[in-house]
Design a protein around this motif. Sequence first.
Motif, PDB file in Angstrom:
ATOM      1  N   LEU A 100       0.783  -1.032  -0.213  1.00 17.03           N
ATOM      2  CA  LEU A 100      -0.282   0.142  -0.067  1.00 17.03           C
ATOM      3  C   LEU A 100       0.910   1.246  -0.039  1.00 17.03           C
ATOM      4  O   LEU A 100       0.510   2.133  -0.601  1.00 17.03           O
ATOM      5  N   ALA A 104       0.998   4.159  -3.024  1.00 21.71           N
ATOM      6  CA  ALA A 104       0.643   5.524  -3.082  1.00 21.71           C
ATOM      7  C   ALA A 104       1.947   6.575  -3.214  1.00 21.71           C
ATOM      8  O   ALA A 104       1.608   7.526  -4.073  1.00 21.71           O
ATOM      9  N   LEU A 128      -3.568  10.869  -1.331  1.00 26.07           N
ATOM     10  CA  LEU A 128      -2.531   9.871  -1.221  1.00 26.07           C
ATOM     11  C   LEU A 128      -1.756   9.988   0.191  1.00 26.07           C
ATOM     12  O   LEU A 128      -1.070   8.875   0.540  1.00 26.07           O
ATOM     13  N   PHE A 131      -3.446   7.796   2.520  1.00 28.62           N
ATOM     14  CA  PHE A 131      -2.868   6.280   2.543  1.00 28.62           C
ATOM     15  C   PHE A 131      -1.585   5.918   2.903  1.00 28.62           C
ATOM     16  O   PHE A 131      -1.012   4.821   3.418  1.00 28.62           O
ATOM     17  N   GLN A 132      -0.436   6.736   2.590  1.00 28.95           N
ATOM     18  CA  GLN A 132       0.805   6.613   3.119  1.00 28.95           C
ATOM     19  C   GLN A 132       0.807   6.568   4.559  1.00 28.95           C
ATOM     20  O   GLN A 132       1.390   5.622   5.222  1.00 28.95           O
TER      21      GLN A 132
END
Length: 434
Positions: A100, A104, A128, A131-132
């Motif tokens: 993941l 990203a 993004l 998500f990181q």
Amino acid sequence: MSTQRTPLASRDARSTLQVRAVVSGSIGNLMEQYDNLVYAYSTVYLSAKFFTSGDSLSGILSTFAVFAVGFFARPLGTIVFGHIGDKLGRRPALIASVVLMGSATVLVGLLPGAATIGLAAPVLLVLLRLFQGFAVAGEWAGSAAMLVEYAPPGARGRYGSFNQVSTAAGFLVAAAVVALNSLFWSEQGMLEFGWRIPFLLGVLTTLVALVLRFGLEDTPAYQAEQRAGTTSTSPLKLAFRTQKAAMARGFLFTVSWTVAYFFFLTYLPTHLREQVGLAPGTVQASNLVGLAVLTVAIYLFGGLSDRIGRKPLLLLGSGGLVLLSFPAMLLFETGSTAGAYLGQILIALVIAAFSGPGPAALSEIFPTNVRYSALGIGYNFSVMAFGGTAGFIATALIDVSGNALLVAVLPTAAALITFATVCAMPETYKSELK
């Protein structure tokens, strides 16, 4: 003859697994930290690309704010990955986390700027970063738990230190890649495309981490829990029922740690360049030297904690930040090259004194069946509250007060909180893992 070979073979097998665990845990963590920190070291270019209205200070404030946003996804990430890690094993959680994170990071490198897609550009950048933040929350706790649980007796400090060695190395690699990449582009070229290269390299970091983690067995401590049938089906509920005090201690333990990292190692290069006016080459070189010193010193302090205990070094690290944050900022504010190097090295040594024993000390206060969840909750909630906001708060303080030295109050206050917490903690370096 046969009775002598079996123990030897068993020891050799354990030794091989321990080496693989150190390599897998460390390199995987390094790769994820690289992906996470490339953003911080690209702040000047990201602010120009995604926040085009207003002056440069407003752009930098906006970029640090987006950096901070990623940390608000950490609580959800630590809950999800902690559940997977305690219920299904450390390995699947760590594999999912690195996939993941890499995805990203590459997508940030492919994202059009505000001049191309307008307001959608910063909105997508925020998504993004979320998500990181979600992904890296699962990495740190899982890596720390895995390394400490694989460690042979009397070596948890040394093994656990690789979690922070690889974290510091992730900072170092990210800073080095950004600095090296800038040598091949003009300033205009960096703004137009060059800034994307370090993000696009995220595809390589992901592949390397995956190759190392596939095929690795889960930790002996977790396998023992499985054999005994004591793994929890609801580790998060169990953690909150039985580990509230320990998680609160982990939260306060982490305050100085996270502020020190994200103030001195991510915000400071921008400060030296934008506020002090040091040449970009000097800023990058002094930062790289400081990170190199930090990386080596963490391992040495981690090993030392197995001999003299965790607390003396934890107190040295947190107490050192109380005493040295303002003097170090005074050195930086001189604007001299020598001041930049000396300040970076001093701070690196103090942070290393805490970071070396830190992962083992934090892991040792939680039992195996909820370690991933409970460790991650204490650590990541603290990082969310204090780490990701350090750059934004420091920049805003300077903007409001006009006094660049005032920012030193952040690491000083944070270190006082952690110093008091460590004073009240028991010494755990000789205790068995629960």
